[in-house]
Design a protein around this motif. Structure first.
Motif, short mmCIF file in Angstrom:
data_model
loop_
_atom_site.label_atom_id
_atom_site.label_comp_id
_atom_site.label_asym_id
_atom_site.label_seq_id
_atom_site.Cartn_x
_atom_site.Cartn_y
_atom_site.Cartn_z
N PHE A 633 18.56 43.97 5.40
CA PHE A 633 18.19 42.59 5.66
C PHE A 633 17.14 42.48 6.76
O PHE A 633 16.28 41.61 6.72
CB PHE A 633 19.44 41.78 6.02
N SER A 634 17.25 43.37 7.74
CA SER A 634 16.24 43.36 8.81
C SER A 634 14.87 43.72 8.27
O SER A 634 13.85 43.13 8.68
CB SER A 634 16.64 44.33 9.92
N VAL A 635 14.80 44.66 7.33
CA VAL A 635 13.52 45.01 6.70
C VAL A 635 12.97 43.82 5.92
O VAL A 635 11.76 43.50 6.00
CB VAL A 635 13.69 46.22 5.77
N ALA A 636 13.87 43.12 5.19
CA ALA A 636 13.43 41.95 4.42
C ALA A 636 12.90 40.86 5.35
O ALA A 636 11.83 40.28 5.12
CB ALA A 636 14.59 41.44 3.57
N LEU A 637 13.66 40.55 6.40
CA LEU A 637 13.24 39.51 7.33
C LEU A 637 11.98 39.91 8.09
O LEU A 637 11.11 39.06 8.40
CB LEU A 637 14.38 39.19 8.30
N SER A 638 11.91 41.21 8.41
CA SER A 638 10.69 41.69 9.09
C SER A 638 9.48 41.52 8.19
O SER A 638 8.36 41.18 8.66
CB SER A 638 10.86 43.16 9.48
N SER A 639 9.64 41.76 6.89
CA SER A 639 8.53 41.58 5.94
C SER A 639 8.11 40.12 5.87
O SER A 639 6.91 39.81 5.83
CB SER A 639 8.96 42.06 4.55
N VAL A 640 9.12 39.21 5.86
CA VAL A 640 8.79 37.78 5.84
C VAL A 640 8.06 37.40 7.11
O VAL A 640 7.05 36.66 7.08
CB VAL A 640 10.08 36.95 5.69
N TYR A 719 28.49 41.50 15.66
CA TYR A 719 27.81 40.23 15.90
C TYR A 719 26.40 40.45 16.47
O TYR A 719 25.53 39.58 16.32
CB TYR A 719 28.64 39.34 16.82
N CYS A 720 26.16 41.60 17.09
CA CYS A 720 24.79 41.93 17.52
C CYS A 720 23.89 42.12 16.30
O CYS A 720 22.72 41.67 16.30
CB CYS A 720 24.79 43.20 18.37
N VAL A 721 24.41 42.79 15.28
CA VAL A 721 23.63 42.98 14.05
C VAL A 721 23.32 41.64 13.42
O VAL A 721 22.18 41.36 13.02
CB VAL A 721 24.40 43.89 13.07
N LEU A 722 24.35 40.79 13.31
CA LEU A 722 24.12 39.46 12.73
C LEU A 722 23.19 38.63 13.61
O LEU A 722 22.31 37.90 13.11
CB LEU A 722 25.46 38.73 12.56
N GLY A 723 23.38 38.74 14.93
CA GLY A 723 22.55 37.98 15.85
C GLY A 723 21.08 38.38 15.77
O GLY A 723 20.19 37.52 15.82
N TYR A 724 20.84 39.69 15.63
CA TYR A 724 19.44 40.14 15.53
C TYR A 724 18.81 39.64 14.24
O TYR A 724 17.64 39.23 14.24
CB TYR A 724 19.38 41.66 15.60
N MET A 725 19.56 39.65 13.14
CA MET A 725 19.02 39.10 11.89
C MET A 725 18.75 37.61 12.04
O MET A 725 17.75 37.08 11.53
CB MET A 725 20.01 39.34 10.74
N GLY A 726 19.62 36.92 12.78
CA GLY A 726 19.38 35.51 13.03
C GLY A 726 18.13 35.30 13.87
O GLY A 726 17.36 34.35 13.64
N PHE A 727 17.91 36.20 14.83
CA PHE A 727 16.71 36.11 15.66
C PHE A 727 15.45 36.28 14.81
O PHE A 727 14.48 35.51 14.95
CB PHE A 727 16.77 37.19 16.74
N LEU A 728 15.45 37.25 13.89
CA LEU A 728 14.29 37.45 13.00
C LEU A 728 14.10 36.24 12.08
O LEU A 728 12.97 35.81 11.83
CB LEU A 728 14.48 38.71 12.15
#
Length: 825
Positions: A633-640, A719-728
């Motif tokens: 998901f981080s790769v996807a959000l980073s691409s967006v 929650y850090c993983v979820l939080g970072y995805m939320g940040f992206l």
């Protein structure tokens, strides 16, 4: 040479009549004449046996104590003087010697005898129960008991009460020292084993019958106490006087038309149905179904035939048979007189077997069996003395022969003719068990003893008492159903006892078990929790194993999620195929093809990674679940985010006079994707190296299930993983929101803005939903969030473009795009 055994017969006593209207002659207890017959039968068998005493003769002398202390003392001291001359401590040796004394059947007689005989070390064998306070034990140094310790049968009674669930009983004990000792011993036993007494009634001790009757009449005032409807079981300290007291009480109750006592009588080994002549017609049906603990007895061969031959003239010197015969058969052996009130003459051919059981029994009773064994114990001890003397080493000292001292009484063990082993323990008590006897009575005054169990004090705990319930005959008022004797109804399983204030612990209320707890038996003091892998059933009376549960591919919810994941994966592959086929068209080129491919592949992996959340989790699966989901998901959000930044910078650098062209370099998008993804990879790597997820079971979230799940190891990292995805996602939303007014022909800002709005909405709602669900539904919520957010990105960003590429290809031309761009400007 003849050795004498002295037999004290203290129950064949003369008493004053209770009422002159009933009888006008002295009374005796005919049934106890069998004790004398047992003594004679045993002596006869010993003298006729060549294996015992070796041509020596065993004789006996019988003394009646009449149950009065004065007579007992006089008879005891008479044995220490010359025959027919009462001079204590002076004895003329006429060839016969007293070697032992047998008696008596009650403690008082034995105690009086022991105070004298212990001084002279004359062995005394008591054939009845003997109990003394601990302080008086010094007087019994030479006393042997043919019955076990009384307390052993008391414990047997307690086990019997527990066996039938009787916790509310009445106690009856004689109003004397023996009754006091009985209560002092029994009351702690009952309390310790969860049994209470409804009342304690002191029965009258033996006295003159005219006084006794008056006292019984006064006792009628206590009759309502005996009518306690809750207490159907009465435990009686069953000495002879207690039985007579109860029979008189019932007799007078019937005279005054009082209700009968239809109870279960539990009595001690001293109990026996014995009638005096005026009670010949008295009913004993009130004791039908009584249960007693009797000393184990057997029938010696030949005794029945021996008794059948008894006649009034059967033996010379029997000073008891005339009184027995006349009172048992209600006739006279004397010549008839002219008195009209005189009894009829005896035929002397009367049959003993025709007598009611309360007057005489053909089979040897427990007391008589004790007398029989006592005589044989004396004979074997005497035999041991003779054997020891014949083998002893002698030495001549000063012209005298000295024989080594022997104490044969300390090790008496023999097998009697009935097949039982007779031996004493270190306290000189007979080592034998008890028979549990059920008394079945009949209207004609007879009864039969039915052995329904046994008590072996030497058996392991829990196996000492054996009872055959099917053999027991209960009183007719119970309709052959096991009686109930409790203060209140039992608490059913699923309930626990609740103490009533101010009442005994056997009286209680029943309270339902709290949620999550059970009581699997009746009358449990407290409810208990089930084991972790079990849960209470609906009635809360037993535990049911929990079902092993997890989100499975075989259940409907799992199948639906799998179908969704595969469907969206196929759609993603289809979109990727469309973009790959039309990669040279303007609309594909205008939005950075590489980022588009990275985003589509990331979304494809997002849909597929949801599948690893379904099925029973293992160690590898738990390690992959959250980390794979977070990184992809981080790769996807980073691409967006990279696409949005590229679009914004592209428009900023195309404005005339812009100095920001240096920011738009070829590898910018790749750097954004790599940098943002690497941060998430670092978080996941730190997570796996410190507190990695692992398979676990949740026993508590769902009552009826054991949920197999992945323990996240550290919720902080999760929650850090979820939080970072939320940040992206928020970063992409902000950048796209700022670029939403740029010309539509050249950017995706509006689509990205809407997709990020959908993404954030899904994951913001995920957190409270995830925390409020339990078990496998927590996993389902996360899978749904993954699919919904990924589908939001796919639909919002790529479906409008696919529409143009596939259905409106005329709009996917450079000239049209340039023309639309100028129109926007």
């Amino acid at each position: 040479m003849t050795s004498q055994v002295i037999f004290f017969h203290d129950t064949f006593s003369l008493m004053q009549p209770p009422l002159q209207m009933l009888i006008d002659e002295p009374l005796s207890v005919p049934k106890n004449y069998q004790h004398i017959l047992a003594l004679v039968f045993a002596v006869k068998g010993i003298n006729e046996s060549p294996q015992i005493l070796w041509n020596r003769t065993l004789g006996f002398h019988i003394l009646d104590s009449y149950s009065f202390a004065k007579i007992i003392y006089k008879a005891t001291l008479s044995l220490l003087s010359t025959w027919h001359k009462f001079v204590p401590n002076y004895e003329y040796d006429g060839g016969n010697s007293v070697i032992a004394v047998i008696g008596g059947s009650v403690s008082e007689t034995s105690a009086i005898m022991a105070t004298v005989y212990s001084l002279y070390k004359i062995p005394q064998i008591t054939y009845g129960v003997f109990s003394l306070p601990q302080s008086d034990q010094s007087i019994v140094s030479s006393l042997f008991q043919m019955v076990p310790n009384e307390s052993e049968q008391y414990m047997g009674v307690v086990w019997l009460l527990q066996h039938f669930g009787w916790t509310w009983i009445g106690l009856l004990a004689e109003d004397d020292d023996n009754g006091d000792r009985f209560l002092q011993t029994v009351l702690p036993m009952l309390s310790k084993n969860g049994i209470c007494y409804a009342f304690i009634l002191r029965t009258l001790k033996q006295t003159y019958m005219d006084e006794y009757a008056d006292l019984v009449l006064k006792q009628l005032e206590n009759y309502p106490i005996l009518m306690d409807k809750k207490a159907n079981v009465y435990f009686v300290y069953g000495v002879f006087s207690s039985l007579q007291h109860l029979r008189l009480l019932m007799f007078f109750a019937s005279v005054y038309s009082l209700p009968p006592l239809d109870k279960v009588w539990i009595v001690t080994s001293q109990w026996d149905f014995e009638s005096v002549p005026f009670q010949r017609t008295w009913d004993i049906q009130g004791f039908h179904g009584a249960i007693s603990f009797t000393v184990h007895s057997n029938q010696p061969p030949g005794f029945h035939d021996f008794v059948q031959n008894i006649k009034p003239s059967w033996a010379k010197g029997d000073g008891f048979i005339q009184n027995f015969w006349e009172q048992a058969f209600g006739c006279s052996l004397k010549s008839p007189s002219g008195d009209v009130n005189s009894k009829t003459s005896c035929t002397r051919e009367e049959k003993l077997e025709s007598l009611p059981s309360t007057f005489f029994e053909m089979d040897m009773t427990g007391y008589s069996y004790n007398v029989y064994n006592a005589v044989y114990a004396v004979a074997h001890a005497l035999q041991a003395v003779y054997v020891s003397r014949s083998k002893a080493r002698t030495s001549v000292r000063g012209g005298k022969v000295e024989v080594e001292n022997v104490e044969p009484w300390q090790s008496i063990t023999f097998n009697n003719s009935a097949g039982d082993t007779v031996r004493f323990n270190e306290n000189r008590e007979l080592m034998v068990g008890f028979d549990v006897t059920n008394w079945v009575t009949f209207p004609n005054g007879s009864f039969v003893r039915v052995k329904v169990g046994s008590l072996d004090p030497q058996a392991p705990l829990g196996k000492a008492l054996t009872i055959n319930d099917d053999l027991i005959v209960w009183h007719g008022s119970f309709n052959q159903v096991v009686p109930v004797s409790v203060c209140n109804e039992n608490c059913s399983p699923g309930y626990s006892k609740k103490k009533r204030k101010g009442e005994k612990f056997c009286c209680y209320d029943c309270a339902p078990c709290p949620e999550g707890m059970i009581s699997g038996q009746k009358d449990m003091d407290n409810c208990v929790k089930c084991r972790e892998d079990q849960y209470p059933n609906k009635d809360q009376n037993h535990c049911i194993p929990k079902n092993i549960n997890y989100l499975s591919y075989k259940e409907l919810l799992g199948i639906i999620l799998v179908v969704w994941a595969i469907s969206f994966s196929l759609i993603t592959v289809l979109v990727l195929g469309v973009f790959r086929k039309h990669q040279d068209t303007p609309i594909v080129k205008a939005n950075n093809r590489k980022l588009t491919y990275i985003l589509l592949i990331s979304l494809l992996l997002c849909f597929l990674c949801s599948l690893i959340f379904i099925g029973r989790p293992g160690k590898v699966i738990c390690l992959l679940r959250q980390t794979a989901f977070g990184i992809i998901f981080s790769v996807a959000l980073s691409s967006v985010l990279a696409k949005t930044i590229t679009v914004v910078l592209a428009f900023m650098t195309t404005k005339p006079g812009s100095g920001k062209r240096k920011w738009l370099w070829k590898g910018l998008a790749n750097c954004v994707v790599l940098l943002c993804s690497f941060i998430q990879v670092g978080i996941c790597a730190l997570w796996l190296s410190t507190f990695p997820p692992f398979p676990d079971t949740d026993m508590y979230s769902v009552n009826e299930e054991t949920v197999v799940e992945c323990n996240e190891g550290s919720l902080a990292f999760f929650y850090c993983v979820l939080g970072y995805m939320g940040f992206l996602a928020i970063g992409s939303f902000i950048v796209a929101f700022l670029a939403r007014k740029l010309p539509d022909s050249f950017n995706e800002a509006k689509f990205i803005t809407f997709s990020m709005l959908v993404f954030c909405s899904v994951w913001i709602s995920f957190v409270p939903t995830y925390l409020s669900t339990k078990g496998k539904y927590m996993v389902a919520v996360e899978i749904f969030s993954i699919l919904a957010s990924s589908a939001g990105l796919l639909c919002c960003i790529f479906f409008p473009k696919c529409y143009i590429i596939v259905l409106r290809p005329e709009l996917n031309e450079k000239e049209h795009l340039i023309r639309r761009g100028k129109m926007k400007e």
